[in-house]
Structures are given as C-alpha cells and as structure tokens.
Design an enzyme around this catalytic site. Structure first.
Site, mmCIF file in Angstrom:
data_model
loop_
_atom_site.group_PDB
_atom_site.id
_atom_site.type_symbol
_atom_site.label_atom_id
_atom_site.label_comp_id
_atom_site.label_asym_id
_atom_site.label_seq_id
_atom_site.Cartn_x
_atom_site.Cartn_y
_atom_site.Cartn_z
ATOM 1 N N CYS B 124 0.816 -1.222 0.000
ATOM 2 C CA CYS B 124 0.000 0.000 0.000
ATOM 3 C C CYS B 124 0.847 1.268 0.000
ATOM 4 O O CYS B 124 0.333 2.371 -0.176
ATOM 5 C CB CYS B 124 -0.938 0.015 1.195
ATOM 6 S SG CYS B 124 -1.877 -1.500 1.384
ATOM 7 N N HIS B 248 -3.137 6.840 1.878
ATOM 8 C CA HIS B 248 -3.631 5.531 1.446
ATOM 9 C C HIS B 248 -4.998 5.301 2.078
ATOM 10 O O HIS B 248 -5.175 5.483 3.284
ATOM 11 C CB HIS B 248 -2.640 4.435 1.847
ATOM 12 C CG HIS B 248 -3.220 3.072 1.776
ATOM 13 N ND1 HIS B 248 -3.910 2.630 0.663
ATOM 14 C CD2 HIS B 248 -3.271 2.057 2.679
ATOM 15 C CE1 HIS B 248 -4.329 1.398 0.880
ATOM 16 N NE2 HIS B 248 -3.963 1.029 2.090
ATOM 17 N N ASN B 282 -10.627 -0.293 -0.096
ATOM 18 C CA ASN B 282 -9.165 -0.203 0.025
ATOM 19 C C ASN B 282 -8.530 -0.923 -1.159
ATOM 20 O O ASN B 282 -8.639 -2.135 -1.273
ATOM 21 C CB ASN B 282 -8.739 -0.830 1.362
ATOM 22 C CG ASN B 282 -7.226 -0.903 1.560
ATOM 23 O OD1 ASN B 282 -6.447 -0.848 0.611
ATOM 24 N ND2 ASN B 282 -6.806 -1.041 2.807
HETATM 25 C C1 LIG Z 1 -10.184 -4.875 10.426
HETATM 26 C C2 LIG Z 1 -10.905 -3.991 11.381
HETATM 27 C C3 LIG Z 1 -12.063 -3.260 10.725
HETATM 28 C C4 LIG Z 1 -11.471 -4.869 12.497
HETATM 29 O O1 LIG Z 1 -11.975 -4.068 13.538
HETATM 30 P P1 LIG Z 1 -11.623 -4.469 15.037
HETATM 31 O O2 LIG Z 1 -12.408 -3.601 15.896
HETATM 32 O O3 LIG Z 1 -10.147 -4.473 15.169
HETATM 33 O O4 LIG Z 1 -12.208 -5.923 15.034
HETATM 34 P P2 LIG Z 1 -11.859 -7.092 15.988
HETATM 35 O O5 LIG Z 1 -11.379 -8.185 15.126
HETATM 36 O O6 LIG Z 1 -11.053 -6.680 17.146
HETATM 37 O O7 LIG Z 1 -13.297 -7.411 16.474
HETATM 38 C C5 LIG Z 1 -14.086 -6.541 17.285
HETATM 39 C C6 LIG Z 1 -15.458 -7.105 17.326
HETATM 40 O O8 LIG Z 1 -16.122 -6.896 16.074
HETATM 41 C C7 LIG Z 1 -16.476 -8.118 15.477
HETATM 42 N N1 LIG Z 1 -16.312 -8.015 14.031
HETATM 43 C C8 LIG Z 1 -15.170 -8.167 13.303
HETATM 44 N N2 LIG Z 1 -15.417 -7.968 12.012
HETATM 45 C C9 LIG Z 1 -16.717 -7.677 11.913
HETATM 46 C C10 LIG Z 1 -17.583 -7.362 10.837
HETATM 47 N N3 LIG Z 1 -17.147 -7.307 9.576
HETATM 48 N N4 LIG Z 1 -18.882 -7.106 11.101
HETATM 49 C C11 LIG Z 1 -19.346 -7.137 12.364
HETATM 50 N N5 LIG Z 1 -18.580 -7.435 13.419
HETATM 51 C C12 LIG Z 1 -17.282 -7.691 13.197
HETATM 52 C C13 LIG Z 1 -15.553 -9.108 16.107
HETATM 53 O O9 LIG Z 1 -16.072 -10.421 16.056
HETATM 54 C C14 LIG Z 1 -15.449 -8.589 17.520
HETATM 55 O O10 LIG Z 1 -16.599 -8.896 18.263
HETATM 56 P P3 LIG Z 1 -16.481 -9.262 19.831
HETATM 57 O O11 LIG Z 1 -15.808 -8.080 20.449
HETATM 58 O O12 LIG Z 1 -17.877 -9.431 20.203
HETATM 59 O O13 LIG Z 1 -15.659 -10.495 19.848
HETATM 60 C C15 LIG Z 1 -9.963 -2.934 11.991
HETATM 61 O O14 LIG Z 1 -9.082 -3.576 12.896
HETATM 62 C C16 LIG Z 1 -9.173 -2.211 10.962
HETATM 63 O O15 LIG Z 1 -9.685 -1.636 10.033
HETATM 64 N N6 LIG Z 1 -7.838 -2.153 11.145
HETATM 65 C C17 LIG Z 1 -6.972 -1.505 10.235
HETATM 66 C C18 LIG Z 1 -6.775 -2.391 9.054
HETATM 67 C C19 LIG Z 1 -6.306 -1.646 7.816
HETATM 68 O O16 LIG Z 1 -6.582 -0.514 7.617
HETATM 69 N N7 LIG Z 1 -5.591 -2.369 7.016
HETATM 70 C C20 LIG Z 1 -5.079 -1.877 5.813
HETATM 71 C C21 LIG Z 1 -3.655 -1.593 5.997
HETATM 72 S S1 LIG Z 1 -2.949 -1.215 4.478
#
Ligand SMILES: CC(C)(COP(=O)(O)OP(=O)(O)OC[C@H]1O[C@@H](n2cnc3c(N)ncnc32)[C@H](O)[C@@H]1OP(=O)(O)O)[C@@H](O)C(=O)NCCC(=O)NCCS
Lengths: 79, 326
Positions: B124, B248, B282
């Site tokens: 990215c 990005h 993305n």
């Molecule tokens: C991927 C991302 C959206 C996940 O969000 P998060 O809050 O970290 O998610 P987690 O995996 O910790 O899960 C949090 C909760 O949401 C839930 N969850 C995860 N994905 C979900 C979805 N698509 N829909 C609904 N719930 C979801 C999980 O099961 C968890 O539930 P719980 O707390 O009851 O167990 C987030 O971490 C993110 O965007 N990070 C940056 C990634 C990025 O930008 N990458 C590109 C880099 S180039």
C-alpha cells in the site's frame, strides 16, 4: 498518582478520542456497552494513556479492560 | 593505454506530475451485499472502516486490463501521446504470479513501444515510492516521461467468508504521468519500513489476505503521522502549506486520525482530506492515484494545490511525499 487523578486524566482522553462527556465517564461504566466507545477508539485511548501514564497497554491486554474502573486499576498497577 | 572513461549524465533538475487517470470494475458491492454472506452490518462497516460500497473488477477484467485503462487515461489527461512516454512503472502487490510482470504488457497495450518497464512492490506504500523512482529517473537523465500506475485486483486474495477482511479490500487502478518541469513539483520521499512487524499483514496458507487489524490500526495511527510530517519538512514546507492530504485509503478512521494529528501539528482546518475509500474500498497501491483522479475530475483539487501523499501497509512499509497538483 491516586486513582482519582488517573480517572480525571483518563476522562479527558476518552472525551478527546470518542467525544463522550466527562460526567458520564465513571468507574462502573463499560466502554463498549455504556459509552459507545468501539474497539478502534479503545486503541486510540490506549495509545494516549501509554503516553500520559507511562504504561504499556498491549492489544491483548486492551481486550480485558471492559470498564473504566478496569482501565484505572490496570494503569495504577502497571505504571 | 588509458582506461576508458565512463559517462554519467543528469537530466532536468525539476519534475512534476502531468495528469491522472483511473479505472475500476463495474461490480459495485454494498455493505448489505456482504451482510447477506457474512455476519456483519452496514452500520458496523460504516462506523469501523467508513466504507459504504466498494468496486470490484469485472469477472474477465484483469489487473493489467485496469492498469491499461488507467494508464491510457493518464497519458491523455496529460495532453500527451503514448509515444511521449518512455518508461512505465506498475506498483502492485496482487499480481497472480511473478512472471510475467504487469508493466511490460501494460506499456505495450497502451502504445508505449519498447518502454523501460518494471513492477514495484511496496504494498500500500507503493505509489509514493514509484513516483519517487520515476522522478529520480527523469532527474538522472535515464527517462524523459514516466507513466506511474498503481493497480490491484484483490478479488482472488480475499476469503469472502472472512468478515474482518472481505469488508475492506477492493480492485482498481490509478495512474499519473511524470515529466520534466520548470519548477519543482515532486518533493523528496520520506520512506522506511518496519520489517520486524512483517507478520501483521500477510497471506494465509490458502493464499488469502489476513491482518492483525487492531495492531495495524495502532501502528498506522501512531507511526504514520511523523513520516507525513517528515515529507513536508524534506520539501522545505510547513504543514500549514498543505492544501490536500491524500493518504492511502486503508480505513477512513486511520485517514481521519492522521488528518487530526497533522492539524494538531499545524495543518489547516480547511485542508482537503481524501475520503475516496467510502465508494472505492481499500485498493492498496491503487488507492492514492484513484483518489487523485476522482478528486481532480470532481473539482475537489485544483492545479497548483500542494498535496501530501502518504502510503503505508504490508511489509510493513511506508512512504510520503509532497507533490503539486497538475
Ligand atoms: C479490520 C478492522 C475493521 C477490524 O476491527 P476491530 O475492531 O479491530 O475488530 P476485531 O477483530 O477486534 O473485532 C471486534 C469485534 O467486532 C467483530 N467483528 C469483526 N469484524 C466484523 C464485521 N465485519 N462485522 C461485524 N462485526 C465484526 C468481532 O467479532 C469482535 O466482536 P467481539 O468483540 O464481540 O468479539 C480494523 O481492525 C481495521 O480496520 N484495522 C486496520 C486495518 C487496515 O486498515 N488495514 C489496511 C492496511 S494497508
């Protein structure tokens, strides 16, 4: 630093990151369920708390900090 | 006998971007579409990542097809013919295989015959890297005009049952042409990597993208702002000089956090902040040039604007530079 002082600073951080009004931020409140602070805002709160209190709050520990009180005692014990 | 003397040469001192182009597939996937397949919701996705819908390549539309379309448009929007370009760089991390590369065939299909052509993988962070390489090729006299393309086709790399990742990634290509200029239009690159964090973003054994979302979020919201600031410094500017921030498009929350940090350090409240992820998803190395092309077409950015480009992602890799809007 007393628990009251930690709470005061933490309130300011939570307000700044998640826009929650400070009077709502009391020890028994759950971040996710009561204050509507989601897991990503928790990360931002942890980062600021690390700077402010000189503690380490890794992502796996962060998941255990359900209530404001959990966070206050984690900071009090680990700083 | 005297030893033969090698010649080294230099090109023009300054370079600038000349025009943008982009290409996306016609398949629009909404959050509701995804929630029919995995346990998620429109509200959750909008709140966590800011995406309303993403664009996927058509079934028969390859990464190179999108690169060709975006590249050809960028050449036309620069007021040039393909024969005015001599070098093509494709920044990508989702090519189906390493051989053949994307750039040679892309160049040929656009009509840039016998181009110097190579791919560049900084995930990215690829686009600012590629713009910098292009600029140095011109300044060093090795190229005259360079077509820089970011192109990704994530469709095959996504596990459509993995709700943490299928909500984020998408397909597309964006491009820019770079050439000589009377005044500097491309600032120095501030780049680096954190190879010790390599495991944060990668592929599963089945070849699907995975990431430690929360750790990536933490890294991106703490380590990227200083890189962006460094790029501004290297360009001899202040944060208050920045008219446009094009980061990005990883996650809107990361973009907003970056904008907030830069504003706290002196960037203006009226700085335009790219939010193309909302309708594009993305697209890794393609996200910055797609955003640039969309914003230019929509009149949200204008000729002469001072724009800060910031890339970050797998590697982990990061890169930033200031450019002037063509
Ligand atoms: C991927 C991302 C959206 C996940 O969000 P998060 O809050 O970290 O998610 P987690 O995996 O910790 O899960 C949090 C909760 O949401 C839930 N969850 C995860 N994905 C979900 C979805 N698509 N829909 C609904 N719930 C979801 C999980 O099961 C968890 O539930 P719980 O707390 O009851 O167990 C987030 O971490 C993110 O965007 N990070 C940056 C990634 C990025 O930008 N990458 C590109 C880099 S180039």
């Amino acid at each position: 630093m007393s628990n009251e002082e930690i709470l005061k600073e933490l309130r300011a951080i939570v307000e700044e990151v998640a826009g929650v009004s400070p009077e709502d931020i009391t020890e028994e409140k759950s971040f996710v369920d009561d204050l509507d602070v989601d897991s990503l805002s928790m990360v931002e709160i942890a980062v600021q708390a690390e700077d402010k209190f000189g503690v380490k709050i890794p992502d796996d520990q962060l998941a255990n900090l359900k209530t404001v009180g959990d966070a206050v005692s984690y900071i009090a014990t680990n700083k | 006998m005297t030893r033969p003397q090698l010649r080294q040469h230099t090109g023009p001192a300054a370079t600038r971007l000349l025009g943008f182009g982009s290409s996306q597939g016609n398949r629009v996937v909404t959050n509701d579409d995804l929630s029919r397949r995995v346990d998620t919701s429109d509200e959750w996705i909008r709140q966590r990542v800011g995406i309303i819908e993403r664009r996927l390549a058509d079934e028969d539309q390859s990464l190179v097809d999108m690169a060709v379309e975006a590249g050809a448009k960028a050449v036309a929007n620069s007021g040039l013919a393909p024969s005015d370009v001599d070098t093509v760089i494709v920044a990508t991390c989702t090519l189906p295989g390493f051989i053949p590369n994307a750039s040679a065939q892309t160049a040929d299909r656009i009509g840039v015959k016998a181009a110097a052509a190579f791919d560049l993988n900084a995930a990215c962070a690829g686009f600012p890297y590629a713009v910098n390489v292009a600029s140095e090729l011109v300044r060093g006299g090795s190229a005259r005009r360079v077509l820089v393309i970011g192109a990704e086709r994530f469709t095959e790399w996504i596990d459509w049952d993995d709700r943490a990742n299928c909500i984020i990634f998408a397909d597309g290509s964006g491009a820019a042409v770079l050439g000589p200029a009377d005044e500097p239009g491309v600032g120095p690159l501030a780049a680096g990597s954190a190879g010790d964090l390599v495991d944060m973003i990668g592929l599963t054994e089945r070849g699907h993208i995975y990431q430690e979302g929360r750790s990536v979020f933490r890294w991106a919201t703490t380590r990227v702002a200083p890189i962006a600031e460094r790029a501004v410094e290297l360009a001899g500017l202040r944060l208050s000089d920045i008219d446009v921030l094009v980061a990005h498009q990883a996650n809107l929350r990361i973009v907003e956090s970056l904008a907030k940090k830069l504003r706290a350090r002196g960037a203006r409240e009226d700085m335009v902040v790219a939010d193309d992820i909302v309708h594009s998803g993305n697209t890794s190395a393609a996200s910055i040039p797609i955003a640039l092309d969309h914003m230019k077409s929509a009149g949200r950015i204008n000729t002469g604007d001072v724009m800060l480009l910031v890339g970050f992602g797998a590697g982990l890799s990061y890169s930033a530079q200031v450019v002037i809007c063509p």
